[in-house]
Design a protein around this motif. Structure first.
Motif, PDB file in Angstrom:
ATOM      1  N   MET A   1      42.834  44.039  32.956  1.00 36.01           N
ATOM      2  CA  MET A   1      43.990  43.187  32.671  1.00 36.01           C
ATOM      3  C   MET A   1      43.908  41.950  33.541  1.00 36.01           C
ATOM      4  O   MET A   1      43.773  42.056  34.750  1.00 36.01           O
ATOM      5  CB  MET A   1      45.289  43.939  32.965  1.00 36.01           C
ATOM      6  N   THR A   2      43.996  40.822  32.915  1.00 34.70           N
ATOM      7  CA  THR A   2      43.962  39.566  33.652  1.00 34.70           C
ATOM      8  C   THR A   2      45.379  39.097  33.909  1.00 34.70           C
ATOM      9  O   THR A   2      46.195  39.016  33.000  1.00 34.70           O
ATOM     10  CB  THR A   2      43.200  38.496  32.863  1.00 34.70           C
ATOM     11  N   VAL A   3      45.675  38.804  35.154  1.00 33.19           N
ATOM     12  CA  VAL A   3      47.018  38.368  35.533  1.00 33.19           C
ATOM     13  C   VAL A   3      46.969  36.903  35.882  1.00 33.19           C
ATOM     14  O   VAL A   3      46.121  36.476  36.652  1.00 33.19           O
ATOM     15  CB  VAL A   3      47.522  39.170  36.760  1.00 33.19           C
ATOM     16  N   PRO A   4      47.853  36.070  35.342  1.00 25.53           N
ATOM     17  CA  PRO A   4      47.847  34.653  35.687  1.00 25.53           C
ATOM     18  C   PRO A   4      48.099  34.473  37.161  1.00 25.53           C
ATOM     19  O   PRO A   4      48.960  35.123  37.751  1.00 25.53           O
ATOM     20  CB  PRO A   4      48.996  34.073  34.834  1.00 25.53           C
ATOM     21  N   ALA A   5      47.306  33.587  37.770  1.00 30.79           N
ATOM     22  CA  ALA A   5      47.348  33.452  39.228  1.00 30.79           C
ATOM     23  C   ALA A   5      48.264  32.351  39.696  1.00 30.79           C
ATOM     24  O   ALA A   5      48.333  32.071  40.866  1.00 30.79           O
ATOM     25  CB  ALA A   5      45.942  33.207  39.753  1.00 30.79           C
ATOM     26  N   GLY A   6      48.946  31.693  38.815  1.00 28.93           N
ATOM     27  CA  GLY A   6      49.841  30.623  39.234  1.00 28.93           C
ATOM     28  C   GLY A   6      51.017  31.153  39.995  1.00 28.93           C
ATOM     29  O   GLY A   6      51.503  32.256  39.728  1.00 28.93           O
ATOM     30  N   PRO A   7      51.549  30.400  40.957  1.00 26.43           N
ATOM     31  CA  PRO A   7      52.685  30.853  41.739  1.00 26.43           C
ATOM     32  C   PRO A   7      53.901  31.026  40.862  1.00 26.43           C
ATOM     33  O   PRO A   7      54.224  30.209  40.011  1.00 26.43           O
ATOM     34  CB  PRO A   7      52.886  29.730  42.772  1.00 26.43           C
ATOM     35  N   GLY A   8      54.589  32.140  41.036  1.00 24.89           N
ATOM     36  CA  GLY A   8      55.811  32.370  40.302  1.00 24.89           C
ATOM     37  C   GLY A   8      55.576  32.869  38.904  1.00 24.89           C
ATOM     38  O   GLY A   8      56.504  32.870  38.082  1.00 24.89           O
ATOM     39  N   ALA A   9      54.335  33.286  38.548  1.00 23.68           N
ATOM     40  CA  ALA A   9      54.058  33.734  37.199  1.00 23.68           C
ATOM     41  C   ALA A   9      54.900  34.944  36.873  1.00 23.68           C
ATOM     42  O   ALA A   9      55.009  35.880  37.638  1.00 23.68           O
ATOM     43  CB  ALA A   9      52.571  34.089  37.074  1.00 23.68           C
ATOM     44  N   ILE A 178      38.934  30.177  54.224  1.00 26.29           N
ATOM     45  CA  ILE A 178      39.637  30.160  52.937  1.00 26.29           C
ATOM     46  C   ILE A 178      38.650  29.951  51.797  1.00 26.29           C
ATOM     47  O   ILE A 178      38.739  30.593  50.742  1.00 26.29           O
ATOM     48  CB  ILE A 178      40.720  29.069  52.934  1.00 26.29           C
ATOM     49  N   GLY A 179      37.697  29.042  52.002  1.00 28.36           N
ATOM     50  CA  GLY A 179      36.711  28.777  50.967  1.00 28.36           C
ATOM     51  C   GLY A 179      35.876  30.005  50.645  1.00 28.36           C
ATOM     52  O   GLY A 179      35.624  30.317  49.466  1.00 28.36           O
ATOM     53  N   ILE A 180      35.433  30.721  51.681  1.00 29.60           N
ATOM     54  CA  ILE A 180      34.657  31.941  51.459  1.00 29.60           C
ATOM     55  C   ILE A 180      35.528  33.006  50.800  1.00 29.60           C
ATOM     56  O   ILE A 180      35.105  33.701  49.864  1.00 29.60           O
ATOM     57  CB  ILE A 180      34.082  32.460  52.784  1.00 29.60           C
ATOM     58  N   SER A 181      36.769  33.127  51.251  1.00 35.30           N
ATOM     59  CA  SER A 181      37.670  34.132  50.694  1.00 35.30           C
ATOM     60  C   SER A 181      37.945  33.883  49.220  1.00 35.30           C
ATOM     61  O   SER A 181      38.159  34.837  48.458  1.00 35.30           O
ATOM     62  CB  SER A 181      38.989  34.133  51.472  1.00 35.30           C
ATOM     63  N   ALA A 182      37.957  32.620  48.813  1.00 35.41           N
ATOM     64  CA  ALA A 182      38.245  32.300  47.414  1.00 35.41           C
ATOM     65  C   ALA A 182      37.253  32.956  46.463  1.00 35.41           C
ATOM     66  O   ALA A 182      37.597  33.301  45.325  1.00 35.41           O
ATOM     67  CB  ALA A 182      38.238  30.786  47.215  1.00 35.41           C
ATOM     68  N   MET A 183      36.027  33.160  46.926  1.00 37.57           N
ATOM     69  CA  MET A 183      35.019  33.789  46.076  1.00 37.57           C
ATOM     70  C   MET A 183      35.295  35.270  45.866  1.00 37.57           C
ATOM     71  O   MET A 183      34.689  35.907  45.004  1.00 37.57           O
ATOM     72  CB  MET A 183      33.626  33.602  46.691  1.00 37.57           C
ATOM     73  N   CYS A 184      36.223  35.821  46.647  1.00 32.18           N
ATOM     74  CA  CYS A 184      36.563  37.225  46.512  1.00 32.18           C
ATOM     75  C   CYS A 184      37.218  37.516  45.161  1.00 32.18           C
ATOM     76  O   CYS A 184      37.198  38.656  44.689  1.00 32.18           O
ATOM     77  CB  CYS A 184      37.492  37.641  47.650  1.00 32.18           C
ATOM     78  N   PHE A 185      37.808  36.502  44.535  1.00 29.31           N
ATOM     79  CA  PHE A 185      38.421  36.715  43.225  1.00 29.31           C
ATOM     80  C   PHE A 185      37.373  37.019  42.158  1.00 29.31           C
ATOM     81  O   PHE A 185      37.694  37.544  41.095  1.00 29.31           O
ATOM     82  CB  PHE A 185      39.238  35.489  42.826  1.00 29.31           C
ATOM     83  N   ARG A 186      36.133  36.686  42.440  1.00 32.34           N
ATOM     84  CA  ARG A 186      35.039  37.012  41.521  1.00 32.34           C
ATOM     85  C   ARG A 186      34.280  38.264  41.967  1.00 32.34           C
ATOM     86  O   ARG A 186      33.893  39.098  41.159  1.00 32.34           O
ATOM     87  CB  ARG A 186      34.052  35.843  41.427  1.00 32.34           C
ATOM     88  N   THR A 187      34.062  38.380  43.291  1.00 35.18           N
ATOM     89  CA  THR A 187      33.228  39.467  43.797  1.00 35.18           C
ATOM     90  C   THR A 187      34.027  40.712  44.190  1.00 35.18           C
ATOM     91  O   THR A 187      33.443  41.764  44.413  1.00 35.18           O
ATOM     92  CB  THR A 187      32.444  38.996  45.029  1.00 35.18           C
ATOM     93  N   LEU A 188      35.368  40.571  44.332  1.00 36.01           N
ATOM     94  CA  LEU A 188      36.293  41.628  44.742  1.00 36.01           C
ATOM     95  C   LEU A 188      36.191  41.973  46.223  1.00 36.01           C
ATOM     96  O   LEU A 188      37.155  42.452  46.814  1.00 36.01           O
ATOM     97  CB  LEU A 188      36.102  42.904  43.916  1.00 36.01           C
ATOM     98  N   SER A 189      35.060  41.734  46.840  1.00 31.67           N
ATOM     99  CA  SER A 189      34.928  42.025  48.266  1.00 31.67           C
ATOM    100  C   SER A 189      33.819  41.171  48.868  1.00 31.67           C
ATOM    101  O   SER A 189      32.686  41.202  48.388  1.00 31.67           O
ATOM    102  CB  SER A 189      34.613  43.509  48.487  1.00 31.67           C
ATOM    103  N   HIS A 275      40.457  33.232  38.250  1.00 31.14           N
ATOM    104  CA  HIS A 275      39.549  34.279  37.759  1.00 31.14           C
ATOM    105  C   HIS A 275      39.966  35.660  38.256  1.00 31.14           C
ATOM    106  O   HIS A 275      39.226  36.633  38.044  1.00 31.14           O
ATOM    107  CB  HIS A 275      38.120  33.984  38.210  1.00 31.14           C
ATOM    108  N   TYR A 276      41.125  35.740  38.873  1.00 32.43           N
ATOM    109  CA  TYR A 276      41.583  37.029  39.401  1.00 32.43           C
ATOM    110  C   TYR A 276      41.887  38.005  38.263  1.00 32.43           C
ATOM    111  O   TYR A 276      42.572  37.666  37.300  1.00 32.43           O
ATOM    112  CB  TYR A 276      42.831  36.862  40.266  1.00 32.43           C
ATOM    113  N   SER A 277      41.392  39.227  38.382  1.00 31.44           N
ATOM    114  CA  SER A 277      41.688  40.303  37.436  1.00 31.44           C
ATOM    115  C   SER A 277      42.284  41.470  38.202  1.00 31.44           C
ATOM    116  O   SER A 277      41.712  41.919  39.214  1.00 31.44           O
ATOM    117  CB  SER A 277      40.421  40.756  36.711  1.00 31.44           C
ATOM    118  N   SER A 278      43.410  41.958  37.750  1.00 30.51           N
ATOM    119  CA  SER A 278      44.084  43.042  38.434  1.00 30.51           C
ATOM    120  C   SER A 278      43.229  44.302  38.432  1.00 30.51           C
ATOM    121  O   SER A 278      42.516  44.594  37.469  1.00 30.51           O
ATOM    122  CB  SER A 278      45.430  43.345  37.774  1.00 30.51           C
ATOM    123  N   SER A 279      43.311  45.058  39.530  1.00 31.53           N
ATOM    124  CA  SER A 279      42.583  46.334  39.597  1.00 31.53           C
ATOM    125  C   SER A 279      43.256  47.405  38.775  1.00 31.53           C
ATOM    126  O   SER A 279      42.684  48.468  38.509  1.00 31.53           O
ATOM    127  CB  SER A 279      42.471  46.790  41.066  1.00 31.53           C
TER     128      SER A 279
END
Length: 281
Positions: A1-9, A178-189, A275-279
């Motif tokens: 399930m893909t969840v919209p990542a915008g604030p206040g979604a 923050i830049g490195i952490s942003a890639m976590c939305f694709r790699t999960l970890s 690109h965040y997808s809920s677990s």
């Protein structure tokens, strides 16, 4: 399930300004920790002891060889204090970024998406790690003592440059994390990569970079910008700008790298969070 990542979604509530929300959440986190005064003191002592070991090792090297890269021990203390203070200014408000992987894998991050404020302030204010205050306090003590011994900065302009350098250095480190952490939305970890970068910053940031060979200086300046955190500004304050491996104007402008890198990191965060997808947990 893909969840919209915008604030206040998914929320009809009025959006809460990000900085205001961060302030409220961080205040609550600090108050909860202050209920355990003994734990706070042990946390401060632990952070100070950990950082003190690094300085002690440099002291041993300086004692053995008389100087490190032509820098006296007092000058190295100024450099070390600047780096550690900048690290503290970043890691005190930003330490929860290290737990981004956990929030994604457990589904906690989903809750941030349906609240009427930005997700990054919520993540950063989810808690507080007490030993990081020891980093900041230790850095300020070392910096103050070294600056007093060396008589720097010499003027009001020098004081302003030092303050800008400390804040800019914090922004550089924060932007990289923050830049490195942003890639976590694709790699999960990718926590191991963030820990590695933090280790590089801590291990090499307290040394004059001229002690390293040319390729290492290039990496620590332009790939992992350790030099912009403290080394270049310290060289300017100590009148050593001519000995640095970058042009004088670049050394003097080092504090400006922080806001630029932080802006770029935030843009990367927003782009990758789409690109965040809920677990699903």
């Amino acid at each position: 399930m893909t969840v919209p990542a915008g604030p206040g979604a998914g929320s009809a509530a009025r959006p809460v300004p990000r900085l205001y929300a961060y302030g409220l959440l961080m205040r609550a986190a600090v108050k909860s920790q202050l209920q355990y005064r003994g734990n706070l003191l042990f946390g401060l002592a632990g952070g100070a002891a950990f950082q003190g070991v690094g300085l002690a090792f440099i002291w041993v090297v300086a004692t053995r060889f008389g100087a490190v890269g032509g820098w006296s021990m007092t000058e190295i203390c100024l450099l070390y204090g600047m780096r550690l203070t900048s690290h503290g200014l970043w890691v005190v408000p930003g330490n929860q970024l290290y737990f981004l992987d956990v929030t994604i894998q457990t589904g906690e991050f989903d809750r941030y998406l349906v609240r009427p404020t930005g997700v990054l302030p919520q993540l950063l204010a989810r808690g507080i790690h007490l030993p990081v205050f020891g980093d900041l306090v230790t850095g300020l003590v070392i910096l103050t003592g070294a600056a007093w011994q060396l008589g720097v900065p010499h003027s009001a302009a020098g004081v302003l440059y030092l303050v800008l350098a400390l804040v800019g250095g914090a922004m550089v480190e924060g932007a990289f994390q923050i830049g490195i952490s942003a890639m976590c939305f694709r790699t999960l970890s990718n926590r191991s990569l963030r820990v590695l970068v933090d280790s590089v910053m801590n291990s090499f940031g307290g040394y004059p970079l001229k002690v390293f060979p040319g390729p290492a200086r290039f990496v620590l300046t332009f790939l992992v910008p350790v030099a912009f955190v403290a080394y270049l500004p310290a060289g300017v304050l100590l009148g050593r700008a001519g000995d640095l491996h970058v042009p004088l104007w670049a050394a003097c402008a080092a504090p400006g790298a922080g806001p630029l890198l932080l802006w770029l990191a935030h843009r990367l965060w927003r782009a990758q969070s789409a690109h965040y997808s809920s677990s699903g947990t």
